[in-house]
Design a protein around this motif. Structure first.
Motif, PDB file in Angstrom:
ATOM      1  N   ILE A 124       8.838   4.999  -0.198  1.00  0.00           N
ATOM      2  CA  ILE A 124       9.067   3.989   0.826  1.00  0.00           C
ATOM      3  C   ILE A 124       7.939   4.140   1.830  1.00  0.00           C
ATOM      4  CG2 ILE A 124      10.597   3.176   2.660  1.00  0.00           C
ATOM      5  CD1 ILE A 124      12.921   4.500   1.104  1.00  0.00           C
ATOM      6  N   SER A 125       7.212   3.053   2.096  1.00  0.00           N
ATOM      7  CA  SER A 125       6.039   3.181   2.953  1.00  0.00           C
ATOM      8  C   SER A 125       5.640   1.846   3.567  1.00  0.00           C
ATOM      9  CB  SER A 125       4.854   3.741   2.162  1.00  0.00           C
ATOM     10  OG  SER A 125       3.678   3.788   2.960  1.00  0.00           O
ATOM     11  N   GLY A 139       0.684  -0.114   8.340  1.00  0.00           N
ATOM     12  CA  GLY A 139       1.555   0.672   9.206  1.00  0.00           C
ATOM     13  C   GLY A 139       0.825   1.845   9.821  1.00  0.00           C
ATOM     14  N   MET A 140      -0.034   2.493   9.030  1.00  0.00           N
ATOM     15  CA  MET A 140      -0.824   3.603   9.555  1.00  0.00           C
ATOM     16  C   MET A 140      -1.744   3.142  10.683  1.00  0.00           C
ATOM     17  SD  MET A 140      -1.923   5.588   6.045  1.00  0.00           S
ATOM     18  CE  MET A 140      -2.849   6.840   6.943  1.00  0.00           C
ATOM     19  N   ASN A 179      -7.548   6.797  -0.612  1.00  0.00           N
ATOM     20  CA  ASN A 179      -8.202   5.623  -0.039  1.00  0.00           C
ATOM     21  C   ASN A 179      -7.328   4.924   1.001  1.00  0.00           C
ATOM     22  OD1 ASN A 179     -10.710   4.159  -0.171  1.00  0.00           O
ATOM     23  ND2 ASN A 179      -9.569   2.422  -0.989  1.00  0.00           N
ATOM     24  N   ARG A 180      -6.025   5.247   1.035  1.00  0.00           N
ATOM     25  CA  ARG A 180      -5.139   4.599   2.009  1.00  0.00           C
ATOM     26  C   ARG A 180      -5.594   4.854   3.439  1.00  0.00           C
ATOM     27  NH1 ARG A 180       1.275   4.966   1.308  1.00  0.00           N
ATOM     28  NH2 ARG A 180       0.754   3.359  -0.243  1.00  0.00           N
ATOM     29  N   ASP A 197      -8.193   3.166   8.572  1.00  0.00           N
ATOM     30  CA  ASP A 197      -9.201   3.348   9.617  1.00  0.00           C
ATOM     31  C   ASP A 197     -10.010   2.080   9.823  1.00  0.00           C
ATOM     32  OD1 ASP A 197     -10.875   5.136  11.415  1.00  0.00           O
ATOM     33  OD2 ASP A 197     -12.397   4.433  10.000  1.00  0.00           O
ATOM     34  N   ARG A 198     -10.354   1.389   8.740  1.00  0.00           N
ATOM     35  CA  ARG A 198     -11.125   0.148   8.875  1.00  0.00           C
ATOM     36  C   ARG A 198     -10.318  -0.916   9.623  1.00  0.00           C
ATOM     37  NH1 ARG A 198     -13.336   0.306   2.609  1.00  0.00           N
ATOM     38  NH2 ARG A 198     -14.819   2.026   2.946  1.00  0.00           N
ATOM     39  N   LEU A 199      -9.023  -1.001   9.330  1.00  0.00           N
ATOM     40  CA  LEU A 199      -8.183  -1.960  10.039  1.00  0.00           C
ATOM     41  C   LEU A 199      -8.025  -1.558  11.503  1.00  0.00           C
ATOM     42  CD1 LEU A 199      -6.449  -4.519   9.755  1.00  0.00           C
ATOM     43  CD2 LEU A 199      -4.497  -3.031   9.250  1.00  0.00           C
ATOM     44  N   TYR A 200      -7.812  -0.292  11.729  1.00  0.00           N
ATOM     45  CA  TYR A 200      -7.693   0.212  13.101  1.00  0.00           C
ATOM     46  C   TYR A 200      -8.944  -0.113  13.915  1.00  0.00           C
ATOM     47  CZ  TYR A 200      -8.193   3.607  16.869  1.00  0.00           C
ATOM     48  OH  TYR A 200      -8.440   4.192  18.077  1.00  0.00           O
TER      49      TYR A 200
END
Length: 458
Positions: free
Chosen positions: A248-249, A254-255, A291-292, A297-300
């Protein structure tokens, strides 16, 4: 409204746009924010049809939302870490939240982020499954309803601590090396839409161009003077790095959201997926767990840069508009009521096919009962927020931005999700086919008429 637009909307039976304005002094506006844990229990199926049911929690799922309060009825925006919410379940969410906020159902915008290690909820589909002894195979209806109640209570409680807002902010930044189109032209000229979320290990999909995407992450924020209250960020990409392994993630989106929240806990962070039915991370993602965090990090970084580019505008008024959208059901013979019932009732059929049949029957029954899709627009003048149904292709997001060319148009995907994929006309012409499509050709003309109605009001 221009005569040709009016005629097109009238022909399609779509023109029923309701409008309500809110105006006043800058201190007339307030915002409440809320969150609640909506993590499904271990043993729940993800994505509705994933064969391996969940056996461990990697990270929790949340509902994050805001309520905009003014001299008009409240407007609610809620983002769920769910794959999809459909049909009767979607209506249950909106009704409960509307009651909690003291507003009407059309003014409640509920969306899913569409992570695949999260549930699909469709109460009518569950009724069909229960009728053949498969109750609970798709989703836990009792847990769903308890979750809706819990989130509605969180919303209601948040109203007591609503904060005055005087400005809204608009900012955007390009996100690097996440999004790529599903559409790939092979060396022999054939076109396919097979570049899935974790297909980067295939050289063909890794080397193909990004294609048609929207590279911009947009952030709409609300402020009390110089103090930010809440940030609503959107980006058009399927939010999966890998999935289907029993976890479940909330995945990499979300990260990124959680990391951005830790930058400043005084500013509520809400993330929503844009129109990304045909956009995945496939070019840049091989499906490896390592790779998650790279994608996160790129989205952040995109969220952080959009915040740095934010320009504030006094919040003096806004308009809420909505209009019904009618979409036709899938044209294929295998999607007739009789054909889907036959699959549903066939004990020899694969469980995923029987669940898909139940989902199709649920959607068809809603259409036959005359239920349309609410298509809302929240208009602040310099910025508009739109909520699209289902897995609308990114072309619809680009179309909305073209129609509202003088404004900051923020597109949210995965509202009412019964249509599944909503291809553009060009994709239909290229014979886009997928078992997760329940909508018929002709959707583009109908959606364009609605967008023109909402973004080009009289």
């Amino acid at each position: 409204m221009r005569p040709l637009i009016l005629l097109a909307a009238s022909i399609l039976g779509l023109l029923s746009c309701e409008l309500e304005s809110a105006a006043g002094t800058e201190s007339s506006f307030r915002i409440a924010t809320f969150s609640a844990d909506i993590t499904v229990p271990i043993g729940h199926r993800s994505m509705g049809i994933i064969p391996k049911k969940t056996d461990r929690l990697l990270d929790p799922l949340y509902a994050h939302g805001l309520v905009l309060l003014s001299d008009a009825l409240p407007v609610v925006i809620v983002a769920l870490d769910y794959c999809e919410v459909r049909n009767g379940a979607y209506q249950e969410w909106r009704q409960a939240l509307a009651t909690a906020a003291g507003t009407t159902v059309p003014r409640v915008l509920v969306c899913s982020l569409h992570q695949h290690d999260a549930p699909v909820v469709d109460t009518q589909a569950e009724e069909f499954l229960s009728s053949v002894g498969l109750g609970g195979e798709m989703c836990d209806v009792e847990f769903h309803r308890a979750t809706v109640t819990r989130v509605a209570q969180a919303l209601q409680d948040s109203l007591e601590t609503a904060v005055t807002v005087t400005h809204f902010g608009i900012g955007q930044a390009k996100v690097e090396k996440i999004a790529s189109t599903r559409r790939v032209v092979r060396s022999d000229g054939r076109v396919n839409y097979d570049r899935g979320s974790n297909s980067g290990s295939n050289p063909i999909y890794q080397e193909a161009a990004e294609g048609d995407i929207d590279p911009w992450l947009k952030t709409l924020s609300f402020w009390n003077g110089d103090e930010a209250v809440v940030a609503l960020s959107s980006y058009a990409v399927h939010p999966m790095s890998y999935y289907g392994r029993g976890e479940i993630s909330a995945d990499f989106v979300g990260m990124a959201r959680d990391r951005r929240q830790r930058d400043d806990f005084s500013v509520k962070q809400i993330y929503v997926s844009g129109c990304s039915g045909d956009v995945t991370a496939g070019k840049y993602n091989d499906g490896s767990p390592s790779n998650r965090p790279v994608l996160a990090d790129r989205l952040y970084q995109g969220m952080r840069r959009a915040w740095e580019e934010t320009v504030r505008v006094p919040l003096k008024q806004f308009e809420f508009r909505h209009t019904p959208l009618e979409l036709e059901f899938h044209e294929g013979e295998e999607f007739t009521e009789q054909a889907m019932l036959q699959v549903l009732r066939d004990p020899a059929a694969d469980i995923s096919e029987r669940i898909l049949a139940a989902m199709g029957l649920s959607s068809l029954s809603r259409i036959q009962a005359g239920h349309t899709i609410d298509f809302p627009c929240l208009d602040f003048g310099e910025a508009q927020v739109l909520l699209f149904p289902g897995e609308a292709f990114v072309g619809y997001q680009l179309l909305a931005q073209k129609i509202g060319h003088s404004s900051f148009v923020q597109c949210i995907g995965y509202g009412e999700c019964w249509p599944g994929y909503i291809p553009t006309r060009a994709a239909f012409e290229e014979e886009f086919g997928h078992g997760w499509r329940w909508v018929a050709p002709g959707a583009e003309a109908r959606i364009q008429a609605v967008l023109e109605d909402l973004l080009l009001p009289e």
